[in-house]
Design a protein around this motif. Structure first.
Motif, PDB file in Angstrom:
ATOM      1  N   ASN A   1      -9.376  21.662 -26.661  1.00  0.00           N
ATOM      2  CA  ASN A   1      -8.097  21.663 -27.374  1.00  0.00           C
ATOM      3  C   ASN A   1      -7.135  20.585 -26.867  1.00  0.00           C
ATOM      4  OD1 ASN A   1      -8.808  23.902 -28.959  1.00  0.00           O
ATOM      5  ND2 ASN A   1      -8.216  25.323 -27.341  1.00  0.00           N
ATOM      6  N   THR A   2      -7.477  19.947 -25.762  1.00  0.00           N
ATOM      7  CA  THR A   2      -6.593  18.937 -25.189  1.00  0.00           C
ATOM      8  C   THR A   2      -6.750  17.612 -25.922  1.00  0.00           C
ATOM      9  OG1 THR A   2      -6.688  19.961 -23.000  1.00  0.00           O
ATOM     10  CG2 THR A   2      -5.967  17.676 -23.098  1.00  0.00           C
ATOM     11  N   ARG A   3      -5.615  16.979 -26.199  1.00  0.00           N
ATOM     12  CA  ARG A   3      -5.605  15.660 -26.844  1.00  0.00           C
ATOM     13  C   ARG A   3      -4.706  14.731 -26.023  1.00  0.00           C
ATOM     14  NH1 ARG A   3      -2.231  14.200 -31.421  1.00  0.00           N
ATOM     15  NH2 ARG A   3      -1.648  16.391 -31.490  1.00  0.00           N
ATOM     16  N   MET A   4      -5.140  13.490 -25.838  1.00  0.00           N
ATOM     17  CA  MET A   4      -4.350  12.525 -25.080  1.00  0.00           C
ATOM     18  C   MET A   4      -4.167  11.256 -25.906  1.00  0.00           C
ATOM     19  SD  MET A   4      -4.512  11.568 -21.035  1.00  0.00           S
ATOM     20  CE  MET A   4      -6.286  11.292 -20.962  1.00  0.00           C
ATOM     21  N   GLU A   5      -2.934  10.769 -25.959  1.00  0.00           N
ATOM     22  CA  GLU A   5      -2.601   9.584 -26.748  1.00  0.00           C
ATOM     23  C   GLU A   5      -1.832   8.586 -25.878  1.00  0.00           C
ATOM     24  OE1 GLU A   5      -1.859  11.813 -31.053  1.00  0.00           O
ATOM     25  OE2 GLU A   5      -0.154  11.158 -29.836  1.00  0.00           O
ATOM     26  N   LEU A   6      -2.109   7.323 -26.103  1.00  0.00           N
ATOM     27  CA  LEU A   6      -1.343   6.242 -25.503  1.00  0.00           C
ATOM     28  C   LEU A   6      -0.509   5.621 -26.623  1.00  0.00           C
ATOM     29  CD1 LEU A   6      -2.782   3.599 -23.045  1.00  0.00           C
ATOM     30  CD2 LEU A   6      -1.226   2.948 -24.862  1.00  0.00           C
TER      31      LEU A   6
ATOM     32  N   ASN B   1      -3.566  21.842 -17.977  1.00  0.00           N
ATOM     33  CA  ASN B   1      -4.280  22.297 -19.177  1.00  0.00           C
ATOM     34  C   ASN B   1      -3.409  22.224 -20.441  1.00  0.00           C
ATOM     35  OD1 ASN B   1      -6.520  23.272 -20.561  1.00  0.00           O
ATOM     36  ND2 ASN B   1      -5.914  25.412 -20.288  1.00  0.00           N
ATOM     37  N   PRO B   2      -2.827  21.060 -20.734  1.00  0.00           N
ATOM     38  CA  PRO B   2      -1.949  20.953 -21.905  1.00  0.00           C
ATOM     39  C   PRO B   2      -2.736  20.815 -23.191  1.00  0.00           C
ATOM     40  CG  PRO B   2      -2.161  18.822 -20.885  1.00  0.00           C
ATOM     41  CD  PRO B   2      -2.952  19.780 -20.029  1.00  0.00           C
ATOM     42  N   GLU B   3      -2.045  21.039 -24.309  1.00  0.00           N
ATOM     43  CA  GLU B   3      -2.651  20.772 -25.614  1.00  0.00           C
ATOM     44  C   GLU B   3      -2.586  19.279 -25.930  1.00  0.00           C
ATOM     45  OE1 GLU B   3      -1.333  23.171 -28.828  1.00  0.00           O
ATOM     46  OE2 GLU B   3      -1.518  25.043 -27.716  1.00  0.00           O
TER      47      GLU B   3
ATOM     48  N   ALA C   1      -0.093  26.771 -17.518  1.00  0.00           N
ATOM     49  CA  ALA C   1      -0.396  25.856 -18.617  1.00  0.00           C
ATOM     50  C   ALA C   1       0.882  25.355 -19.263  1.00  0.00           C
ATOM     51  CB  ALA C   1      -1.265  26.560 -19.651  1.00  0.00           C
ATOM     52  N   THR C   2       0.835  24.113 -19.733  1.00  0.00           N
ATOM     53  CA  THR C   2       1.964  23.484 -20.409  1.00  0.00           C
ATOM     54  C   THR C   2       1.474  22.945 -21.741  1.00  0.00           C
ATOM     55  OG1 THR C   2       2.951  22.851 -18.296  1.00  0.00           O
ATOM     56  CG2 THR C   2       3.730  21.702 -20.245  1.00  0.00           C
ATOM     57  N   HIS C   3       2.215  23.211 -22.804  1.00  0.00           N
ATOM     58  CA  HIS C   3       1.771  22.824 -24.145  1.00  0.00           C
ATOM     59  C   HIS C   3       1.787  21.303 -24.322  1.00  0.00           C
ATOM     60  CE1 HIS C   3       1.304  22.859 -28.497  1.00  0.00           C
ATOM     61  NE2 HIS C   3       2.367  22.100 -28.593  1.00  0.00           N
ATOM     62  N   THR C   4       2.889  20.655 -23.970  1.00  0.00           N
ATOM     63  CA  THR C   4       3.058  19.220 -24.213  1.00  0.00           C
ATOM     64  C   THR C   4       3.551  18.521 -22.951  1.00  0.00           C
ATOM     65  OG1 THR C   4       3.633  19.641 -26.528  1.00  0.00           O
ATOM     66  CG2 THR C   4       4.221  17.482 -25.626  1.00  0.00           C
TER      67      THR C   4
END
Length: 224
Positions: free
Chosen positions: A128-133, A96-98, A3-6
């Motif tokens: 818990n995962t969030r994705m932003e453009l 599985n990033p945050e 897993a990677t946080h960011t």
């Protein structure tokens, strides 16, 4: 897979729309570069952990140079079923990033823009995962039904709520200049364009549908 946080993904959109990548440098970030995005991150002194794409937007000389420099260089055929950015997002979600931040995905062709926004609707591995453009003027997210908190940003004055489904049910906004309570917003409505947070924090909630949230500023002066 570990897993990677960011995770930061840099695509190859017009550079004038790109935010200052240097301001997003932080310890522990996993950097992914897509096609011409490799050039952008290297210009900022960042060596990406992974490069992905068909690399039809760079020269053969550049490609050979990047292959020697980047730890994982994944080259795909130009004729494929997914876009380069789609492939990168799929790989990122497997870690599985945050949070996943996508840069260089706006500007230029409108079909690419719509395709890139649609990637925000991909199923996440966890809640818990969030994705932003992100570009110089905008931060874009897609949300499923629930209750969310938003912090006021001085560099992004406006907040817009846009249904991506046939409609959004029971949209409630608190802490905003134009509050709402249990309002149905049909697809195509412009009711929730250019709202503003008037409190330090605001909340929004809805019970059904898919909602696009855009934090934005006027002009190209906004950063990250």
């Amino acid at each position: 897979m570990e897993a990677t946080h960011t995770i930061h993904i840099v695509a190859g959109g017009p550079k004038e729309c790109m935010p200052d990548l240097f301001s997003f440098r932080q310890k522990g970030v996993f950097w992914m570069a897509v096609d011409k995005g490799v050039r952008y991150v290297l210009e900022e002194g960042i060596v990406p952990d992974v490069a992905i794409g068909d690399f039809d937007s760079i020269s053969e000389r550049e490609r050979l140079e990047y292959e020697q420099l980047i730890p994982a260089f994944k080259k795909y055929n130009r004729e494929k079923d997914e876009t380069d950015l789609d492939l990168a997002v799929t790989v990122a979600l497997q870690k599985n990033p945050e949070i996943i931040r996508i840069f260089g995905a706006t500007g230029g062709r409108i079909d690419h823009l719509f395709a890139n926004i649609s990637l925000l609707t991909k199923p996440f591995p966890s809640n818990n995962t969030r994705m932003e453009l992100i570009d110089r003027q905008n931060i874009v997210q897609v949300k499923s039904p629930g209750t969310y908190t938003m912090k006021k940003r001085e560099d992004m004055k406006y907040v817009s709520f846009i249904p991506l489904s046939t409609g959004v049910d029971s949209l409630t906004l608190t802490g905003f200049k134009y509050p709402l309570r249990n309002r149905h917003i049909p697809f195509g409505s412009t009711l929730c364009i250019s709202n503003e947070l008037i409190e330090e924090y605001g909340t929004y909630s809805f019970q059904k549908g898919i909602l696009l949230i855009v934090e934005s500023s006027d002009g190209l002066g906004g950063q990250n």
